[in-house]
Design a protein around this motif. Structure first.
Motif, mmCIF file in Angstrom:
data_model
loop_
_atom_site.group_PDB
_atom_site.id
_atom_site.type_symbol
_atom_site.label_atom_id
_atom_site.label_comp_id
_atom_site.label_asym_id
_atom_site.label_seq_id
_atom_site.Cartn_x
_atom_site.Cartn_y
_atom_site.Cartn_z
ATOM 1 N N SER A 2 18.868 -25.339 -18.614
ATOM 2 C CA SER A 2 17.899 -24.393 -18.794
ATOM 3 C C SER A 2 17.863 -23.514 -20.007
ATOM 4 O O SER A 2 18.769 -23.478 -20.949
ATOM 5 C CB SER A 2 17.807 -23.364 -17.828
ATOM 6 O OG SER A 2 18.980 -22.546 -17.692
ATOM 7 N N LYS A 4 17.961 -20.540 -20.367
ATOM 8 C CA LYS A 4 18.710 -19.267 -20.233
ATOM 9 C C LYS A 4 20.111 -19.866 -20.604
ATOM 10 O O LYS A 4 20.973 -19.240 -21.327
ATOM 11 C CB LYS A 4 18.890 -18.664 -18.895
ATOM 12 C CG LYS A 4 19.572 -17.424 -18.593
ATOM 13 C CD LYS A 4 18.903 -16.536 -17.788
ATOM 14 C CE LYS A 4 19.533 -15.338 -17.504
ATOM 15 N NZ LYS A 4 19.991 -14.434 -18.856
ATOM 16 N N ASP A 5 20.448 -20.920 -19.988
ATOM 17 C CA ASP A 5 21.832 -21.757 -20.391
ATOM 18 C C ASP A 5 22.074 -21.787 -21.809
ATOM 19 O O ASP A 5 22.988 -21.750 -22.481
ATOM 20 C CB ASP A 5 22.055 -22.981 -19.751
ATOM 21 C CG ASP A 5 22.162 -22.643 -17.965
ATOM 22 O OD1 ASP A 5 22.422 -21.594 -17.625
ATOM 23 O OD2 ASP A 5 21.957 -23.461 -17.267
ATOM 24 N N PHE A 7 20.493 -20.364 -24.211
ATOM 25 C CA PHE A 7 20.482 -18.961 -24.844
ATOM 26 C C PHE A 7 21.732 -18.449 -24.704
ATOM 27 O O PHE A 7 22.601 -18.062 -25.946
ATOM 28 C CB PHE A 7 19.523 -18.025 -24.164
ATOM 29 C CG PHE A 7 19.353 -16.906 -24.718
ATOM 30 C CD1 PHE A 7 19.083 -16.376 -25.881
ATOM 31 C CD2 PHE A 7 20.100 -15.443 -24.162
ATOM 32 C CE1 PHE A 7 19.001 -15.269 -26.549
ATOM 33 C CE2 PHE A 7 19.972 -14.374 -24.441
ATOM 34 C CZ PHE A 7 19.409 -14.070 -25.803
ATOM 35 N N GLU A 8 22.436 -18.309 -23.559
ATOM 36 C CA GLU A 8 24.023 -18.160 -23.471
ATOM 37 C C GLU A 8 24.949 -18.988 -24.268
ATOM 38 O O GLU A 8 25.883 -18.428 -24.974
ATOM 39 C CB GLU A 8 24.515 -18.009 -21.871
ATOM 40 C CG GLU A 8 23.429 -17.058 -21.395
ATOM 41 C CD GLU A 8 23.831 -17.176 -19.841
ATOM 42 O OE1 GLU A 8 24.537 -17.925 -19.107
ATOM 43 O OE2 GLU A 8 23.024 -16.296 -18.927
ATOM 44 N N SER A 37 16.837 -11.041 -24.235
ATOM 45 C CA SER A 37 17.853 -10.311 -23.208
ATOM 46 C C SER A 37 17.118 -9.227 -22.542
ATOM 47 O O SER A 37 17.432 -9.176 -21.063
ATOM 48 C CB SER A 37 19.227 -10.308 -23.557
ATOM 49 O OG SER A 37 19.144 -9.073 -24.592
ATOM 50 N N GLN A 68 10.008 -13.170 -23.689
ATOM 51 C CA GLN A 68 11.588 -13.316 -23.655
ATOM 52 C C GLN A 68 11.868 -14.929 -23.951
ATOM 53 O O GLN A 68 12.773 -15.256 -24.691
ATOM 54 C CB GLN A 68 12.150 -12.797 -22.538
ATOM 55 C CG GLN A 68 12.145 -11.168 -22.407
ATOM 56 C CD GLN A 68 12.996 -10.931 -21.089
ATOM 57 O OE1 GLN A 68 12.175 -10.426 -20.180
ATOM 58 N NE2 GLN A 68 14.156 -10.680 -21.134
ATOM 59 N N ASP A 69 11.069 -15.696 -23.408
ATOM 60 C CA ASP A 69 11.397 -17.260 -23.442
ATOM 61 C C ASP A 69 11.443 -17.744 -25.056
ATOM 62 O O ASP A 69 12.091 -18.297 -25.539
ATOM 63 C CB ASP A 69 10.524 -18.085 -22.654
ATOM 64 C CG ASP A 69 10.894 -18.002 -21.157
ATOM 65 O OD1 ASP A 69 11.828 -17.425 -20.942
ATOM 66 O OD2 ASP A 69 10.042 -18.398 -20.227
ATOM 67 N N MET A 72 14.380 -16.201 -26.913
ATOM 68 C CA MET A 72 15.328 -16.936 -26.614
ATOM 69 C C MET A 72 15.322 -18.158 -27.317
ATOM 70 O O MET A 72 16.489 -18.671 -28.075
ATOM 71 C CB MET A 72 15.472 -17.183 -25.175
ATOM 72 C CG MET A 72 15.915 -16.394 -24.383
ATOM 73 S SD MET A 72 16.374 -16.867 -22.570
ATOM 74 C CE MET A 72 16.131 -15.683 -21.612
#
Length: 83
Positions: A2, A4-5, A7-8, A37, A68-69, A72
């Protein structure tokens, strides 16, 4: 994986870059991280005596309205380009 993954993973990668980016790039990394974030900047702009805080706030504020997307994805792309 994803967004988010990814990004992290990019956040983790940012701590292990081969060389330290210049200050303007560091501000861009910071601003994209905060936008990705936390969303749009809130609170008041730091005072004149806090030059670093003011520069960070200004860099983040320039991204106001960026989703935010999107932030990221830009962060991920920037970290990838610095590896």
């Amino acid at each position: 994986m994803s967004l988010k993954d990814q990004f992290e993973a990019a956040v983790a990668d940012s701590k292990n870059l081969p060389e330290r980016p210049d200050n303007m790039t560091l501000l861009k990394i910071y601003a994209l991280y905060k936008q990705g974030s936390s969303g749009d900047v809130d609170g008041k702009r730091p005072g004149f005596t806090d030059m670093v805080g003011r520069a960070k706030w200004d860099a983040w504020n320039e991204l106001k309205g960026t989703s935010q997307d999107e932030a990221m994805q830009q962060y991920i792309d920037l970290i990838e380009s610095l590896k």
